[in-house]
Design a protein around this motif. Structure first.
Motif, PDB file in Angstrom:
ATOM      1  N   VAL A  70      38.074  48.320  41.444  1.00 28.60           N
ATOM      2  CA  VAL A  70      37.687  46.924  41.211  1.00 28.60           C
ATOM      3  C   VAL A  70      38.799  46.189  40.447  1.00 28.60           C
ATOM      4  O   VAL A  70      39.660  46.814  39.826  1.00 28.60           O
ATOM      5  N   ALA A  71      38.737  44.877  40.559  1.00 28.99           N
ATOM      6  CA  ALA A  71      39.625  44.051  39.726  1.00 28.99           C
ATOM      7  C   ALA A  71      38.736  43.293  38.742  1.00 28.99           C
ATOM      8  O   ALA A  71      37.629  42.894  39.092  1.00 28.99           O
ATOM      9  N   ILE A  72      39.187  43.137  37.522  1.00 29.85           N
ATOM     10  CA  ILE A  72      38.389  42.449  36.521  1.00 29.85           C
ATOM     11  C   ILE A  72      39.031  41.066  36.250  1.00 29.85           C
ATOM     12  O   ILE A  72      40.254  40.954  36.125  1.00 29.85           O
ATOM     13  N   VAL A  73      38.231  40.030  36.195  1.00 30.20           N
ATOM     14  CA  VAL A  73      38.730  38.699  35.866  1.00 30.20           C
ATOM     15  C   VAL A  73      38.105  38.291  34.524  1.00 30.20           C
ATOM     16  O   VAL A  73      36.882  38.263  34.401  1.00 30.20           O
ATOM     17  N   ASP A  74      38.957  38.096  33.592  1.00 27.12           N
ATOM     18  CA  ASP A  74      38.464  37.653  32.284  1.00 27.12           C
ATOM     19  C   ASP A  74      39.346  36.496  31.837  1.00 27.12           C
ATOM     20  O   ASP A  74      40.269  36.647  31.059  1.00 27.12           O
ATOM     21  N   GLU A  75      39.065  35.308  32.403  1.00 27.28           N
ATOM     22  CA  GLU A  75      40.001  34.192  32.191  1.00 27.28           C
ATOM     23  C   GLU A  75      39.857  33.558  30.815  1.00 27.28           C
ATOM     24  O   GLU A  75      40.744  32.895  30.337  1.00 27.28           O
TER      25      GLU A  75
ATOM     26  N   LEU B 172      34.439  53.895  38.196  1.00 28.90           N
ATOM     27  CA  LEU B 172      35.112  52.624  38.499  1.00 28.90           C
ATOM     28  C   LEU B 172      36.575  52.707  38.061  1.00 28.90           C
ATOM     29  O   LEU B 172      36.886  53.114  36.948  1.00 28.90           O
ATOM     30  N   GLU B 173      37.419  52.359  39.013  1.00 33.59           N
ATOM     31  CA  GLU B 173      38.838  52.371  38.677  1.00 33.59           C
ATOM     32  C   GLU B 173      39.300  50.920  38.611  1.00 33.59           C
ATOM     33  O   GLU B 173      39.222  50.188  39.602  1.00 33.59           O
ATOM     34  N   VAL B 174      39.745  50.508  37.442  1.00 36.79           N
ATOM     35  CA  VAL B 174      40.141  49.111  37.268  1.00 36.79           C
ATOM     36  C   VAL B 174      41.591  48.939  37.703  1.00 36.79           C
ATOM     37  O   VAL B 174      42.474  49.650  37.235  1.00 36.79           O
ATOM     38  N   LYS B 175      41.797  48.026  38.629  1.00 40.23           N
ATOM     39  CA  LYS B 175      43.146  47.788  39.139  1.00 40.23           C
ATOM     40  C   LYS B 175      44.068  47.300  38.028  1.00 40.23           C
ATOM     41  O   LYS B 175      43.710  46.387  37.281  1.00 40.23           O
ATOM     42  N   ASN B 176      45.222  47.905  37.955  1.00 35.40           N
ATOM     43  CA  ASN B 176      46.238  47.593  36.930  1.00 35.40           C
ATOM     44  C   ASN B 176      45.788  47.937  35.519  1.00 35.40           C
ATOM     45  O   ASN B 176      46.549  47.771  34.568  1.00 35.40           O
TER      46      ASN B 176
ATOM     47  N   PRO C  19      42.614  43.031  32.907  1.00 34.24           N
ATOM     48  CA  PRO C  19      42.119  41.874  33.680  1.00 34.24           C
ATOM     49  C   PRO C  19      43.251  41.098  34.362  1.00 34.24           C
ATOM     50  O   PRO C  19      44.388  41.108  33.885  1.00 34.24           O
ATOM     51  N   VAL C  20      42.920  40.470  35.487  1.00 30.81           N
ATOM     52  CA  VAL C  20      43.892  39.638  36.204  1.00 30.81           C
ATOM     53  C   VAL C  20      43.301  38.252  36.365  1.00 30.81           C
ATOM     54  O   VAL C  20      42.136  38.016  36.021  1.00 30.81           O
ATOM     55  N   THR C  21      44.092  37.328  36.928  1.00 26.44           N
ATOM     56  CA  THR C  21      43.555  35.982  37.106  1.00 26.44           C
ATOM     57  C   THR C  21      42.632  35.977  38.328  1.00 26.44           C
ATOM     58  O   THR C  21      42.671  36.866  39.181  1.00 26.44           O
TER      59      THR C  21
END
Lengths: 370, 309
Positions: free
Chosen positions: A52-57, A76-80, A83-85
């Motif tokens: 998954v990717a997490i967005v925490d703007e 769950l494997e968080v991408k990078n 958090p990303v945009t």
């Protein structure tokens, strides 16, 4: 006795010199089992996981808490790893680089957490699992927010009828053994059709040879062949694919004997009305195919559509494979009533087909009283 | 001494009357041959005698024994080579013989049989690799393994080349020397003529005639075909033809160019008169022949030449 010995030796030679018997009886089940095990048990070893990717703007205490909890979920494997945009996250979802993007609450007052998935995966199992996990997370956050402790909690436990758990390798191994023995019985009687077509049965009846002894020696030979099948498949299953067998030998002996006899009776029945070996093989193939897929050899019957299950429940192979699983994996004792119920239905098939077969043979006076 | 007695056998399969009324006796030590066109009922008759098919009516006796009361005893006394030479294809001749030997209380040594049927060289090959003649010889060997007194051979030479056929004839003649009784069916008249003591011609489920080959041929030889051809050309032939027609013994003549065919009830005297005439006229005879009659002529005379199928 001397006659039995000589006839048995002859049957032994006939079987061992028949290349077809080796191919279909030994080589084919081994190949089939290997293919299925490689395809299916491979994936069951890996546990469920999703990228998954997490967005925490707009990082805030609420989103921080959730971020921390999400990163603690092992599947769950968080991408990078951070958090990303939102734009990047949506790109990643579109390109299917990640399965979903989780958009955390944007401020103290925001109350929603957003799960973004690719439309292609909207109905997928992973999506269902992810939304379930997030729901759980939100529930907990809600409880914490109002300062309550949960009244109910879900506990999970699995039970089986026996003492041991079955995994797919064991399931498939026992299924393949059942299939190999059943097919041996259903296809093996083609010899009888050939012998009749070539006039060999007639020829033997011109001699004082005891045809009952001849039949018996043939049957013993077939049982021996099936024992080779069981041992070989079990060895491959256990040594190469790590199947776990807990065998109850008395149960196995009974299930095996009655099963092998029942399926040979089925083959005998096919042979009674088939004039050529082609006709026989056609009938045997139809039955074998129906049973192969409807009797829970490769997949549990419970996973099949409900309207098909009644058909599965009358097929003899269903009960044979169940009996083998009971005796080889669950080490169910000989005195179990459920074991005998299944065996009963299978033996009923064997007895009825044998009687009809004998009747048809008699009527065509292929086996005369004389 | 009669070893087999068959009386008024009848057998129908549905509307087909395969065997309508067959009676005969077979004497000890003889070769008894049943010949007849396809579908005449030969095999059905044999299968009834061999105990495979029960007759609708009639009686089969092996001396004092009959199938209803002494089935197993009869099976030990007879040896059968069925038309389909059925045996275990994946076993060798030796293994086949050994296996069949266990069916009987007493059996001849496999070695002896292999020699008799001349298969010692092929004893270790699988039967499916044998040639037609070798298979057929093995089938006869299997029939002989129990040293039976009566041996049934159902078309043992059908489909074999002349060499292989003669091999089988040798075996049959050897059996006769051993004092065995052989009941044989065949399509080949030459074979029946050479091997049989008595021949029984069967057609449409009935016996049409039964006698020794020589007697059967004798019956037909009331009229013989004589052929002549002349060096002096068509005119000579014409004149001789006119002369022959006046002879009492000549029943029919046929002339084509220089050759002349005539049928005579007394060929010897006919030829004597004819040669007297040609000598007087000074004609030169190029060729003269009297046609030999064979069992084939007997067969065709009795069963006709029309299409049967």
């Amino acid at each position: 006795m001397k006659q039995f010995k000589e006839m048995f030796v002859a049957q032994l030679k006939l079987t061992f010199r028949e290349k077809q018997a080796w191919f279909w009886g030994i080589f084919f089940p081994v190949i089939l089992m290997t293919i299925f095990m490689v395809i299916f048990s491979g994936s069951s070893d890996n546990e469920f996981s999703a990228k998954v990717a997490i967005v925490d703007e707009n990082p805030n205490p609420g989103s921080q808490m959730m971020l921390q909890q999400i990163s603690q979920i092992p599947v769950l494997e968080v991408k990078n790893g951070k958090p990303v945009t939102r734009e990047i996250a949506e790109e990643l979802v579109k390109d299917q680089e990640v399965h979903a993007a989780i958009v955390l609450p944007e401020g103290e007052d925001a109350t929603s957490i957003l799960l973004v998935v690719n439309r292609e995966n909207e109905q997928g199992v992973t999506t269902q699992a992810l939304s379930g996990m997030l729901n759980n997370l939100v529930q907990q956050a809600n409880l914490t927010a109002v300062g309550a402790t949960p009244t109910y909690e879900l506990q999970f436990e699995s039970i089986t009828s026996g003492s041991n758990e079955i995994n797919y390798t064991d399931f498939l191994l026992t299924g393949m053994i059942a299939l190999a023995i059943a097919q041996g019985g259903m296809f093996g009687m083609v010899d009888l059709v050939e012998m009749r077509r070539k006039g060999l049965i007639k020829r033997l009846r011109m001699t004082p040879a005891n045809m009952n002894i001849f039949g018996l020696s043939d049957m013993v030979m077939r049982l021996l062949f099936s024992i080779i099948q069981i041992i070989l498949l079990s060895l491959i299953g256990v040594l190469i694919f790590g199947a776990n067998l807990y065998i109850n030998f008395p149960s196995l002996l009974i299930v095996f004997l009655l099963g092998a006899l029942s399926f040979n009776a089925l083959g005998y029945f096919f042979s009674s009305f088939s004039k050529t070996s082609e006709a026989y093989m056609g009938v045997a193939n139809i039955f074998s195919f129906i049973m192969m897929f409807l009797s829970g050899i490769f997949f549990p019957i419970e996973t099949m559509p409900e309207w098909i299950q009644p058909i599965s429940n009358i097929l003899p192979l269903t009960y044979f494979v169940e009996g083998l699983r009971e005796s080889m994996v669950y080490s169910t004792s000989v005195f179990s009533s459920s074991l005998w119920f299944g065996i009963g239905i299978m033996v009923l098939w064997g007895a009825v087909t044998f009687l009809i077969g004998s009747f048809l043979y008699k009527r065509k006076s292929i086996v005369a009283a004389r | 001494m009669t070893v087999l007695e068959v009386k008024h056998l009848k057998k129908s399969f549905g509307s087909i009357h395969a065997v309508q009324d067959i009676s005969f006796e077979v004497n000890a030590g003889e070769v008894f041959t049943i010949i007849g066109p396809n579908g005449a009922g030969k095999t059905t008759t044999l299968e009834m005698i061999e105990g495979l098919v029960s007759p609708d009516s009639g009686e089969i006796r092996f001396g004092e024994l009959d199938w209803n009361n002494h089935g197993n005893t009869i099976k030990k006394k007879i040896g059968v080579q069925p038309q389909s030479s059925a045996m275990f294809d994946l076993l060798t001749p030796e293994e086949n013989l050994n296996l069949f030997a266990t069916f009987y209380d007493k059996a001849r040594p496999t070695e002896e049989i292999l020699q008799l049927i001349n298969l010692t060289d092929h004893r270790n090959n699988h039967v499916k690799k044998l040639s037609g003649g070798q298979r057929q010889r093995l089938a006869i060997g299997l029939a002989m393994i129990s040293d039976p007194d009566i041996i049934f051979l159902d078309e043992p030479t059908t489909g074999l080349d002349p060499q292989a056929r003669r091999n089988i004839w040798d075996i049959i003649l050897q059996l006769k020397e051993l004092g065995k009784t052989t009941i044989l069916t065949t399509h080949y008249m030459e074979e029946a003529e050479k091997l049989s003591d008595r021949v029984c011609i069967v057609d449409q489920g009935k016996i049409v005639t039964l006698d020794t080959p020589a007697a059967l041929i004798e019956k037909l030889t009331e009229e013989r075909e004589v052929r002549l051809s002349f060096l002096d050309g068509t005119d000579a032939a014409k004149e001789v033809c006119l002369f022959a027609k006046d002879l009492d013994s000549v029943t029919r003549t046929e002339r084509k160019d220089r050759s002349l065919k005539l049928w005579s009830t007394d060929p010897e005297n006919t030829l004597y008169s004819l040669f007297g005439f040609t000598k007087e006229k000074n004609y030169h005879v190029e060729q003269v022949s009297i046609r030999e009659m064979s069992l084939e002529d007997v067969f065709i005379t009795f069963t006709g030449k029309e299409w049967r199928d």
